[in-house]
Design a protein around this motif. Structure first.
Motif, PDB file in Angstrom:
ATOM      1  N   THR A  94       0.899  -1.234   0.031  1.00 22.65           N
ATOM      2  CA  THR A  94      -0.011   0.001  -0.110  1.00 22.65           C
ATOM      3  C   THR A  94       0.974   1.365   0.057  1.00 22.65           C
ATOM      4  OG1 THR A  94      -0.092   0.341   2.480  1.00 22.65           O
ATOM      5  CG2 THR A  94      -1.566  -1.360   1.520  1.00 22.65           C
ATOM      6  N   PRO A  95       0.407   2.376  -0.212  1.00 25.73           N
ATOM      7  CA  PRO A  95       1.132   3.663   0.025  1.00 25.73           C
ATOM      8  C   PRO A  95       1.851   3.763   1.302  1.00 25.73           C
ATOM      9  CG  PRO A  95      -1.013   4.254  -0.958  1.00 25.73           C
ATOM     10  CD  PRO A  95      -1.052   2.711  -0.475  1.00 25.73           C
ATOM     11  N   ASN A  96       1.695   3.189   2.342  1.00 25.42           N
ATOM     12  CA  ASN A  96       2.227   3.226   3.598  1.00 25.42           C
ATOM     13  C   ASN A  96       3.013   2.103   3.887  1.00 25.42           C
ATOM     14  OD1 ASN A  96       0.609   5.076   4.072  1.00 25.42           O
ATOM     15  ND2 ASN A  96      -1.319   3.953   4.704  1.00 25.42           N
ATOM     16  N   GLY A  97       3.193   1.030   3.213  1.00 22.29           N
ATOM     17  CA  GLY A  97       4.240   0.117   3.527  1.00 22.29           C
ATOM     18  C   GLY A  97       3.826  -1.466   2.746  1.00 22.29           C
ATOM     19  N   MET A  98       4.330  -2.545   3.770  1.00 18.95           N
ATOM     20  CA  MET A  98       4.040  -3.862   3.104  1.00 18.95           C
ATOM     21  C   MET A  98       3.676  -4.475   4.278  1.00 18.95           C
ATOM     22  SD  MET A  98       6.804  -6.620   1.877  1.00 18.95           S
ATOM     23  CE  MET A  98       8.164  -6.105   2.992  1.00 18.95           C
TER      24      MET A  98
END
Length: 314
Positions: A237-241
């Motif tokens: 996601t845009p925030n991480g894995m």
């Protein structure tokens, strides 16, 4: 069978349940939750130690026990939601209802399950963070395969991985990454440096080795992210894995598009290659410490049959 959560009073400290709920109804799910989610990450010996620890215990052992009781309670209720609204009898399966209450809607159960699963996993991650920071207090854990499973790699803890790429400090995600981290060791580092140099870096016997390890850890994280970007085993996601879960049917996530995943793979490979070059340069400049690498390079240089091409072009 003894468990971390032993009675309804402890269960109620972490999960709200009806006043007439009895622990015997929940215990099979407590057993299941602890077997599935807790034992694999702390090992059987540490689990048994915590089972025998008083809930009033102080210090890090007491902190971890309370967090794992919280995890057990939430994850047991997570499992119980499958059958909580269903009554089983000789006549089959029935949904219970009365004039004062009706069964929850599917989306309400889905949201509840998501909340319980997240709360349980967050409590496990927080407990493991305490354990990693106070390893001497958890000798049963540190001597188990649940702990040593990562000691063979450059990146050994959740925090080390999270410092270079966001996994929300999730030990669960970190454990799922192990096969891919192992792949990077075999695919990139062993051929690049030689097994003796890799072992010397991991041993951290000198400050130079520790400095090399820091570079190797960042490179390993970048290689690992690049390896899994197109695997489908993780959510990007845009925030991480994060770990892709199948435990909540219908769960949707704002995932990166295929183009963005491809770009992530490319950028992480570029980053990993740059770090690998830095690592080789650092090792070469400290050949008085990494004598095995210097000897290996000299042998290869003087061998006309040696192929000097490198996967990393270093």
């Amino acid at each position: 069978m003894s468990t971390l959560v032993k009675n309804i009073e402890t269960f109620r400290l972490h999960v709200t349940v009806n006043y007439n709920m009895e622990f015997e109804q929940l215990k099979p799910y407590v057993v299941k939750a602890e077997r599935k989610f807790i034992k694999p990450v702390i090992g059987n010996a540490q689990y048994e130690t915590l089972v025998g620890t008083s809930s009033s215990a102080s210090g890090t052992l007491g902190e971890v026990l309370i967090l794992l009781q919280e995890a057990s309670s939430n994850l047991a209720m997570f499992s119980y939601t499958f059958v909580g609204v269903v009554q089983v009898s000789d006549n089959g399966f029935h949904i219970s209802t009365n004039q004062n209450s009706t069964p929850a809607e599917w989306w309400q159960i889905r949201d509840l399950r998501r909340s319980l699963l997240n709360a349980g996993n967050e409590a496990i991650d927080e407990a493991l963070e305490i354990m990693e920071g106070n390893a001497a207090d958890f000798s049963d854990w540190t001597s188990s395969s649940a702990y040593t499973i990562f000691k063979e790699f450059f990146v050994r803890t959740t925090g080390q991985f999270d410092s270079d790429f966001n996994i929300e400090n999730s030990r669960r995600t970190f454990l799922k990454l192990r096969p891919f981290i192992k792949r990077t060791e075999r695919k990139y580092f062993e051929g690049l440096l030689g097994s003796e140099t890799v072992a010397k870096i991991k041993a951290e016997a000198t400050q130079v080795a520790k400095d090399a390890l820091a570079i190797a850890q960042s490179a390993q994280v970048a290689f690992t992210v690049a390896e899994v970007a197109n695997e489908g085993a993780f959510l990007f996601t845009p925030n991480g894995m994060f770990v892709a879960t199948v435990e909540i049917p219908g769960e949707k996530h704002q995932q990166l598009t295929e183009d963005k995943l491809y770009n992530l793979h490319r950028l992480k490979m570029e980053e990993a290659n740059a770090l690998a070059k830095d690592l080789v340069l650092f090792v070469s400049e400290n050949d008085d410490v990494f004598t095995e690498y210097a000897s290996r390079e000299a042998t290869q240089y003087n061998d006309p049959s040696h192929n000097t091409g490198s996967l990393l072009s270093v």
